[in-house]
Design a protein around this motif. Sequence first.
Motif: not given
Length: 142
Positions: A24-25, A27, A29, A44, A48-49, A52, A101, A103, A127, A129
């Motif tokens: 996973v990239s 996160s 931001t 984060d 962050a997800v 987004a 996405d 995530r 997700t 997270y």
Amino acid sequence: MIPAIAKDGPVTSSLGGSANASSVSPSLTYRMDFERKRIAGRTDGLEAVKQAALKVLQTGRFEHLIYSSDYGTEWNLVLGQDRLLARPELRRLISEALLQDERIQEVTDVEILFNGDTVSFSCTAVTYYGNFELRKEGIAGV
């Protein structure tokens, strides 16, 4: 780069971290304050997800050249259609937009309600997270 050599041969996996975390990239931001319309620090992980996903739902697909053609939703194309047709199309459009996405693993508990001239969409985004709920409302038309 010179590969690391262990007792059993070359080391091919990254050091530390789990399989999920490495695929996973990151996160991290900027935190967007939607009420004041400004940047307020950083965020984060799950927050962050969430941010987004909200941004994807608020952005019309193909409206801004800065985004790829896969970014945003085509919510407005469905509004005004017959409700029997709009319900599955909204489910598909929003699920596809959110799943861009990496995530976000899954979109579950999708609920689409029509009340007079408005339509409300809610779902749970699963997700890496954790999970969170999303809502969007608009004018239904028909």
